[in-house]
Write an enzyme that holds these catalytic residues in place. Structure first.
Site, mmCIF file in Angstrom:
data_model
loop_
_atom_site.group_PDB
_atom_site.id
_atom_site.type_symbol
_atom_site.label_atom_id
_atom_site.label_comp_id
_atom_site.label_asym_id
_atom_site.label_seq_id
_atom_site.Cartn_x
_atom_site.Cartn_y
_atom_site.Cartn_z
ATOM 1 N N GLY A 170 -133.945 29.330 49.601
ATOM 2 C CA GLY A 170 -133.667 30.623 50.488
ATOM 3 C C GLY A 170 -133.182 31.751 49.473
ATOM 4 O O GLY A 170 -132.199 31.538 48.751
ATOM 5 N N ASP A 197 -138.604 37.175 50.006
ATOM 6 C CA ASP A 197 -137.855 36.543 48.893
ATOM 7 C C ASP A 197 -138.231 37.606 47.728
ATOM 8 O O ASP A 197 -137.253 37.531 46.728
ATOM 9 C CB ASP A 197 -138.895 35.371 48.463
#
Lengths: 350, 350
Positions: free
Chosen positions: B49, B237
């Site tokens: 993450g 991301d």
């Protein structure tokens, strides 16, 4: 051309099925002697793929009738055998088509003695199997015209020798192209949840040296955006009269993605997959399968064991996404009520 | 609101990470005492993450510096520690942003004695963690305005307490909506190959009683066609200066499908995910991971062990597919070079 693997072998007393649940790690066989055993094999995915399900069901009926005795009430027993097979899986119409073929065989020989009916039904099941082999061959021949000399072909689920009695539908075309000297490279979507792409298509193609790259289903869009997919080619479990196609879950997403990227999207299937009694995709019954197919891979939970799951085995792709439907009688381009009816007329008159 | 799970806990001598590789079946922790251990934890997906990777990297640097001795060449050792962490994963820019924050801290205190630098860097890592928690809270607050009172929200991968130090980005908004009294139902795409949706998102939401249904990634299109998805909400991301978004593989397919079905597609991410040095998505480096992530699930092969595989961990969604980007400083609707720059100016001046 003969594929290196064979999903079904019909013997006088049994149907031998390659156990597709155990592929690709184990190559084992299941022998079915009764219609109950065949029904269970269809339900539990020992055998799958719309054409193969049809052939297996016909064989199951022949084996069920083989076990009847002269003192049995034939019409009632035969109806029960057919019903047992009809209850296995709701979406693939080839199942119902094959059962109808076996029923028609009995009707043509009403009043014949049991040994005669047993012989006739086994012969009819064998004929269905041989016909399916020939149908695959012709689908491959017709489809060849749509495959450029160098092509990267994205496919979904398994539509090959493991899904039919022959070289396959979509994979039959790919085989025809490969053995016909075209340079094809297959992108096989793994096809969650049951992973027919990873377990079956990758295995089947690799065994014959047909170049294949395995991808997750989620990679298709990105590969199309990079210009790395020349065409999408899939099979079908039921085609409505208007050309809408029910096929393995995920097919619809691929069709929408293909249209967005101007990648041609083709469906290959025998005419027996067309259901004249279903007007459009909205009327096709969709099979929902057990939640654990999504929650587990093999014996292993990959999600909380009690999480709510949605698990439709199929989705419906409207006809307007499909550039062409390739059948044994020729190509419907695009598939519409008119082009489908024309193919069926051509097949009936030939 | 405090989430029921916590991905990272920073102690004076170690970073304790919930081992996300073993979820949902085992809840175990990994203690990292050195920057090498943290780097390996990031690489092997113990922690993942984008925001959590950033916090973990900062903690890793602080722990690496903690192990230095006064006789070490501090500038060289510090550069090596930073480089070890920079080499872990190439796509998530929060990693590089966090390393830059730690470098800036050292630059602000050049010449300070080692114990002082050790204290300052540990404090800076802790500050990043606390800031991330606050950023998540604000993303949730801002995003709330985009969630109708009754919504079925499709999400992908995991963007929750397991991907951040707080309530999450996309899942933070979902938490804010749920605890704010809206009726939200989450459709969690399982997110092959690493199955963050099945293993992490379904588990995280279920633990807090937030309604969730797990689906395979291939089901998204069909559910949208049935009108059963009100909005798509994902994380990021790396976001290029023009608003293109790199996120978990499969995100792009969802964006194209959402546009085809007129379903709004939203991205939630901290401003640190925006990379001003990357002009567009085409310049974002995409991490390719091991083929066995696709060939296997857990220890079990689900495909021929030697089959060729493509395994990009991320794809790029062009900005024009994104209705809005939700950040801690507000909403860029739609995300463009101008709206992103305006948000960053607002944040810098506040």
């Amino acid at each position: 051309m003969r594929p290196a693997v064979c999903a079904l072998e019909l013997y006088p007393d049994r149907l031998r099925l390659l156990d597709q649940r155990r592929l690709p790690l184990e190559e084992t066989y299941v022998d079915c002697y009764s219609h109950h055993e065949v029904a269970e094999a269809i339900r539990s995915l020992v055998v799958r793929g719309a054409p193969a399900i049809g052939v297996a069901a016909a064989a199951g009926i022949a084996l069920g009738v083989r076990q009847l005795r002269p003192e049995d009430d034939f019409p009632a027993a035969f109806a029960a055998i057919c019903e047992t097979l009809a209850q296995t899986r709701p979406t693939a119409v080839n199942l119902f088509w094959a059962i109808a073929r076996m029923r028609a065989c009995v009707e043509r020989h009403q009043g014949a003695p049991l040994p005669e009916l047993q012989r006739l039904l086994m012969a009819e099941a064998r004929r269905l199997l041989e016909e399916d082999r020939e149908i695959c061959r012709r689908i491959g021949e017709h489809g060849l015209s749509l495959i450029p000399p160098r092509s990267t072909i994205l496919t979904h689920c398994n539509t090959g020798a493991l899904a039919t009695a022959g070289i396959g539908t979509a994979l039959g075309i790919i085989r025809a192209a490969h053995y016909g000297g075209r340079q094809v490279h297959v992108l096989a979507g793994e096809t969650r949840p049951v992973l027919q792409g990873a377990r079956l298509t990758a295995w089947e193609l690799q065994r014959e040296g047909i170049p294949v790259t395995l991808i997750t289903d989620s990679m298709a869009g990105s590969l199309m955006a990079q210009g790395r997919v020349d065409l999408v080619l899939v099979g079908a479990d039921r085609i409505a009269a208007n050309g809408d196609v029910a096929n393995k879950i995920g097919t619809y997403s691929l069709a929408v993605l293909a249209q967005a990227h101007r990648v041609p999207f083709y469906v290959a299937a025998p005419l027996s997959t067309i259901d004249a009694n279903t007007a459009s995709g909205a009327q096709i019954p969709i099979e929902y399968r057990a939640a654990d197919e999504v929650r587990k891979v093999g014996d292993r939970y990959i999600a909380p064991p009690e999480v709510e799951v949605e698990n439709p085995a199929f989705d419906v792709t409207p006809a307007h996404y499909i550039r062409a439907l390739i059948t044994e009688a020729g190509i419907a381009m695009p598939p519409t009520a008119e082009t489908l009816a024309a193919l069926q007329r051509a097949a009936a008159s030939s």
